[in-house]
Design an enzyme around this catalytic site. Structure first.
Site, PDB file in Angstrom:
ATOM      1  N   ASP A  72      49.974  54.590  44.526  1.00 11.21           N
ATOM      2  CA  ASP A  72      51.340  54.845  43.951  1.00 11.21           C
ATOM      3  C   ASP A  72      51.582  53.683  42.957  1.00 11.21           C
ATOM      4  OD1 ASP A  72      50.883  53.009  46.414  1.00 11.21           O
ATOM      5  OD2 ASP A  72      53.182  53.106  46.541  1.00 11.21           O
ATOM      6  N   ASP A 102      48.725  47.623  38.054  1.00 15.10           N
ATOM      7  CA  ASP A 102      49.256  47.676  39.363  1.00 15.10           C
ATOM      8  C   ASP A 102      49.067  49.133  40.006  1.00 15.10           C
ATOM      9  OD1 ASP A 102      50.123  46.974  42.101  1.00 15.10           O
ATOM     10  OD2 ASP A 102      51.949  46.556  41.535  1.00 15.10           O
ATOM     11  N   GLU A 134      51.862  52.200  49.060  1.00 16.21           N
ATOM     12  CA  GLU A 134      51.788  50.705  49.385  1.00 16.21           C
ATOM     13  C   GLU A 134      53.082  50.057  48.882  1.00 16.21           C
ATOM     14  OE1 GLU A 134      50.838  46.536  47.808  1.00 16.21           O
ATOM     15  OE2 GLU A 134      51.652  48.177  46.761  1.00 16.21           O
TER      16      GLU A 134
HETATM   17 ZN   LIG Z   1      49.879  46.562  43.962  1.00 15.92          ZN
END
Ligand SMILES: [Zn+2]
Length: 379
Positions: A72, A102, A134
């Protein structure tokens, strides 16, 4: 072999913002891993709207290499992007897209490595763990942790590829997020002497939290966090209806961001003791059914590397002289450590790019990460 850039391009094209589904992205990864000879297990959430993925190849009983990351990403709403955030765009050696750093960049490296694993590392085993949610509280990792404990041999080495500029992160804080709901009396402001005002008692709770915060900030700590202390912060307060009415209800939301050595269980036990033996008896003196409830909104464990970590030893050997760090933010690493894995956070790209508009990762960072993982895998 599918190359890292092609995979990254595909991964970034799936809009896996945390409040949306990640199922298409997971299905793409499943196909890629299945055709590379992995046994793939999809573990959906309770609603079936999202899923974790676990994939393994090689001998299953020996300690293995585990590569873990979340699928995610954070929202792009309200941010000024100069290119389509869901279309990987290359410029001056940089790769721009939401999630590029990320942490789909790391996932692309891991998936690319997986596609050649069966031929290059025939006798070694590799596990891939991909999670959902997350960014909103590590809920996917929390769900999969127990399952991993059963299917991955203890002491396997686990690398969580969050963007650390390939610097090993050996500890981070945990977050306990709580909501307190205080219920008192209704009535005319003139009758307050015989009533129980929810805002007044909620503010006593705030005072208690500030006192605790001072207690933690006075403790000495020798580590490399930006803020090497556990902290408490009240981020939201909501209560009352009008100036001349007694406030019947007040809600607080607050966080305890704690070092691994400051237990969230102890914090919670002491908080409950304060409420039941100090606050509540005074609240119910004027209003028999007055109450105070605590709900846990999130509870992400703090992380600390295992003692004599083989993972850290191997990484140091491969990375050469490198600064070892601690993070103030949280990751899923605590859940993998809980699953018995020898875990370190180490991945390509800089955390300063994460969650930003025009998020990017340098192509070079992906190459370096790829070389390191290949090296770890083969030796
Ligand atoms: Zn991350």
């Amino acid at each position: 072999m599918q190359d890292t850039l092609t995979i990254l391009e595909r991964l970034c094209a799936f809009d896996t913002t945390s409040h949306k589904t990640n199922l298409e992205c997971i299905e793409y990864c499943r196909q890629l891993l299945s055709s590379a000879g992995f046994d793939v297990t999809i573990l959906p959430n309770a609603e079936g709207s999202k899923a974790n993925l676990h994939a393994v190849t090689g001998p299953k009983e020996r300690p293995a290499l585990v590569l873990a990351g979340h699928t995610d990403v954070v929202p792009v709403g309200g941010q000024q992007w100069t290119s389509d955030p869901f279309k990987l765009t290359q410029k001056d050696g940089k790769l721009f897209a939401r999630g590029a750093v990320d942490m789909k960049g790391f996932l692309a490296v891991a998936l690319s490595l997986a596609t050649t694993w069966a031929t290059e590392a025939r006798d070694r085993s590799l596990h891939l763990v991909l999670t959902y949610d997350e960014e909103t509280g590590c809920f996917g990792a929390r769900e999969i942790s127990g399952y991993l404990r059963k299917v991955i041999p203890a002491n396997s080495i686990c690398i969580v590829g969050e963007p650390t500029d390939m610097r090993p992160i050996v500890a981070h804080k945990g977050i306990l997020g709580l909501r307190a709901t205080v219920e008192g009396s209704e009535g005319h402001a003139a009758t307050i002497a015989t009533k129980s005002n929810a805002i007044h008692f909620a503010s006593e709770l705030v005072q208690y939290l500030l006192g605790k915060s001072q207690y933690y900030s006075a403790m000495s700590s020798k580590n490399t966090y930006a803020t090497p202390k556990s902290t408490i912060q009240v981020g939201l307060i909501h209560g009352g209806q009008a100036r001349n009415m007694i406030a019947k209800r007040c809600e607080l939301e607050f966080e305890f961001r704690h070092l691994p050595e400051d237990s969230s269980d102890v914090f919670l036990t002491e908080l409950n003791a304060f409420m039941t033996s100090d606050l509540l008896p005074r609240m119910t003196g004027n209003q028999e059914d007055a109450s105070i409830q605590i709900e846990t909104l999130s509870n992400v464990p703090a992380f600390r590397v295992t003692e004599n970590s083989e993972c850290l030893r191997v990484l140091k050997e491969r990375l050469g002289p490198v600064e070892i760090g601690c993070w103030d933010g949280v990751t899923e690493a605590g859940y993998y450590a809980d699953a018995g894995l020898d875990t370190i956070i180490c991945g390509p790209g800089s955390i300063s790019q994460a969650h930003q508009p025009n998020e990017y990762i340098a192509a070079r960072a992906l190459e370096d990460c790829s070389k390191l993982l290949r090296c770890l895998a083969l030796h």
